[in-house]
Design an enzyme around this catalytic site. Structure first.
Site, PDB file in Angstrom:
ATOM      1  CE  LYS A  13     -12.120  -0.024  -2.213  1.00 38.12           C
ATOM      2  NZ  LYS A  13     -10.867   0.493  -1.599  1.00 38.12           N
ATOM      3  CB  SER A  32      -8.037  -1.607  -3.432  1.00 37.34           C
ATOM      4  OG  SER A  32      -8.501  -0.730  -2.432  1.00 37.34           O
ATOM      5  CB  SER A  47      -7.129   2.070  -2.076  1.00 38.77           C
ATOM      6  OG  SER A  47      -6.336   0.921  -2.042  1.00 38.77           O
TER       7      SER A  47
HETATM    8  N1  GLN Z   1      -2.016  -1.002  -2.437  1.00 37.50           N
HETATM    9  C1  GLN Z   1      -2.120  -0.855  -1.024  1.00 37.50           C
HETATM   10  C2  GLN Z   1      -2.400  -2.184  -0.385  1.00 37.50           C
HETATM   11  O1  GLN Z   1      -2.564  -3.112  -1.105  1.00 37.50           O
HETATM   12  C3  GLN Z   1      -3.168   0.147  -0.670  1.00 37.50           C
HETATM   13  C4  GLN Z   1      -4.498  -0.445  -0.535  1.00 37.50           C
HETATM   14  C5  GLN Z   1      -5.526   0.494   0.017  1.00 37.50           C
HETATM   15  O2  GLN Z   1      -5.299   1.696   0.180  1.00 37.50           O
HETATM   16  N2  GLN Z   1      -6.653  -0.077   0.396  1.00 37.50           N
HETATM   17  O3  GLN Z   1      -2.449  -2.317   0.797  1.00 37.50           O
END
Ligand code: GLN
Length: 430
Positions: free
Chosen positions: A28, A103, A127
Site C-alpha cells: 500500500k 482504503s 481498510s
Molecule cells: N473507511 C474508514 C475511514 O474512511 C476506514 C479507513 C481505514 O481503515 N483506513 O476512515
C-alpha cells in the site's frame, strides 16, 4: 493492466532466500519504501521519496520477497472505495464496474487480479477487511501492537495496524509471520503472549495454525452487526455459519449494545487524530510547496488547498473542531468513553465464545461512482469493522460466497493476540 492497481509500478528485490523467496508482494502506498515514491494516494505527496524503509518493508526484503509496486488507496486511507485517490479509482477485478473497497483497494485488487501473490494494507477502521471482502480475498487486521507502524504514514495512529492480504488464510498467515513482532522503533509493539486464545494450541507459527479445524469451536454472533445489513449478505453469512456447524462448530447469539455508537465514536477519534497527524503536510516540512511570496501562513494554506482532496479537507476541519477548546469534552472525550465501552462489550462477549462472527461489510460492493456523493452513507458502511479497531482486537475477513454475483466476506473477531485462533477457524473456509 486496466484496473489501475498501482500508483507506482517498480520492482524492489529482496534477499536471495527466506520464507517468502519467489513471492511477489504489492505494498500500500502509505508504507514507506526507501528510494521509491510513497504518495498516500495524495497530490500533496506526489513527489515524496522516503529516505528509509518501513520496518515491514525491511522484513519483507529480509524474507526474500519481491515488491512489485505501490498499490492505489484512498487519499491518506480516508475512504471505503479507493475513489478518493488523487490517482484515479481502481476497478474491482472480481466484479468489473464495481469498487474494490477501501482504503487498501489497490492491495486487495492486486491479489484478486493475480498481479501479486500477497499484499500489505493498513486498517484504521476496516481498510484491510473491506477490500478483502469486496474483492473476494483474505485480509487480516492484527491486534493493535502486533505489527510495527514505523514508516507507515499516520492517519489515526491509535487505531491502525498494517496487515496482510492473500488468496488463502495460510498464505496471509505466512506473511503475518514475517511482519509481526516487537520493533524497537515502534514503542507500541510487543511480543504476543504464547497462549492467547483458548484454542491457540501449540502452533509454532501463524501459518502452522491454518489447520482448518473448527471442531468444538464456539462462535458468538453479535445480533447488532446483522441489523440493517443487506438481505443477500445476511443469507450468505448464515449459509457460511451453517458450513462451519457441519464441521463441528456451534454458534449462539451475543449482544454488543455499545456498537450502536461505534461509527460516531470512530469518526470523532479518527478525524481528531488525522487533523493532528496531517499538520506536517504544509509544503515546508513535508509535501509539495504552494510557493512563498512573503507570507508563511498564506504559503501553508496554498500548499494545503492545492495538495489535499475534499475528503481529507473535510476530516481535518471536523477533527480540528472536535479538538478545539470548549468542544473537546463534548466530542473527543465522549468518543473515548464510548471506545472504552465498546472494548468492554467485546471482552464480555469473548468470554463466552472463541470467536465472534459477522458479515465483514453490511452491503455488497458499490458500483464505481455510486457512493462518493454522500459521505455519511459511506461512513455507515463501516459499521461492522470500526468497532474492532476501537477495541484494539484482531479480525480476519474470509470469502464467504456471493450475492447476485458479488463477493461477500465473513468477519471473525478474536481476543487480543488471538490471531492463531482466528487463523485456525478461518482456514476452514479459504
Ligand atoms: N473507511 C474508514 C475511514 O474512511 C476506514 C479507513 C481505514 O481503515 N483506513 O476512515
Amino acid at each position: 493492466m486496466t484496473e489501475n492497481l498501482f500508483i507506482t509500478e517498480e520492482t524492489i528485490e529482496g534477499d536471495d532466500d527466506g520464507p517468502l523467496a519467489g513471492q511477489t508482494v504489492a505494498v500500500k502506498d502509505n508504507i514507506s519504501t526507501e528510494g521509491v515514491r510513497t504518495t498516500c494516494g495524495s497530490e500533496m505527496l506526489s513527489e515524496y521519496v522516503p529516505p528509509y524503509d518501513a520496518t515491514v518493508v525491511s522484513r519483507l526484503k529480509e524474507a526474500g520477497a519481491t515488491i512489485v509496486g505501490k498499490a492505489n488507496m484512498d487519499e491518506f486511507g480516508m475512504g471505503t472505495t479507493t475513489e478518493t485517490s488523487a490517482f484515479g479509482p481502481t476497478e474491482n477485478p472480481a466484479a468489473p464496474g464495481y469498487v474494490p473497497g477501501g482504503s487498501s483497494g489497490g492491495s486487495a485488487a492486486a491479489v484478486a487480479a493475480g498481479e501479486a501473490d500477497l499484499a500489505l494494507g493498513s486498517d484504521t477502521g476496516g481498510s484491510i477487511r473491506c477490500p478483502a471482502a469486496f474483492c473476494g480475498v483474505v485480509g487480516i487486521k492484527p491486534t493493535y501492537g502486533l505489527v510495527s507502524r514505523y514508516g507507515l504514514v499516520a492517519y489515526g495512529n491509535s487505531l491502525e495496524q498494517i496487515g496482510p492480504f492473500a488468496d488463502s488464510v495460510e498464505d496471509a498467515a505466512a506473511l503475518l509471520d514475517v511482519i509481526a513482532g516487537e520493533d524497537e522503533r515502534d514503542a507500541t509493539t510487543r511480543e504476543p503472549p504464547h497462549d492467547s486464545g483458548a484454542r491457540a494450541g501449540e502452533h509454532s507459527s501463524y501459518a502452522d495454525a491454518a489447520t482448518g479445524d473448527v471442531d468444538g469451536l464456539s462462535i458468538g454472533v453479535p445480533t447488532e452487526l446483522l441489523e440493517g445489513a443487506d438481505e443477500g449478505v445476511v443469507e450468505t453469512f448464515w449459509d457460511t455459519i451453517g458450513d462451519l456447524e457441519d464441521r463441528g462448530a456451534t454458534y449462539h447469539e451475543v449482544s454488543l449494545p455499545s456498537v450502536e455508537h461505534a461509527v460516531e465514536a470512530y469518526y470523532v477519534i479518527a478525524m481528531s487524530e488525522a487533523s493532528s497527524n496531517l499538520a506536517r503536510f504544509d509544503g515546508v516540512r513535508y509535501g509539495n510547496s504552494g510557493g512563498y511570496d512573503g507570507n508563511w501562513n498564506e504559503a501553508f494554506s496554498k500548499a494545503r488547498e492545492e495538495g489535499f482532496g475534499d475528503e481529507v479537507k473535510r476530516r481535518i476541519l471536523l477533527g480540528t473542531y472536535a479538538l478545539s477548546a470548549g468542544y473537546h469534552d463534548k466530542y473527543y472525550k465522549k468518543a473515548q468513553d464510548a471506545r472504552a465501552w465498546v472494548k468492554q462489550d467485546f471482552d464480555e462477549a469473548l468470554e463466552e465464545a472463541d470467536v465472534l462472527a459477522s458479515p465483514t461489510m453490511p452491503v455488497p460492493p458499490f458500483e464505481l461512482g455510486e457512493g462518493l456523493e454522500d459521505p455519511l452513507q459511506m461512513y455507515l458502511a463501516d459499521a461492522n469493522t470500526v468497532p474492532v479497531n476501537l477495541a484494539d482486537l484482531p479480525a480476519i475477513s474470509v470469502p464467504a460466497g456471493e450475492t447476485d454475483g458479488l463477493p461477500v466476506g465473513l468477519q471473525l473477531v478474536g481476543p487480543a493476540f488471538g490471531e492463531k485462533q482466528l487463523i485456525e477457524a478461518a482456514s476452514a473456509l479459504a
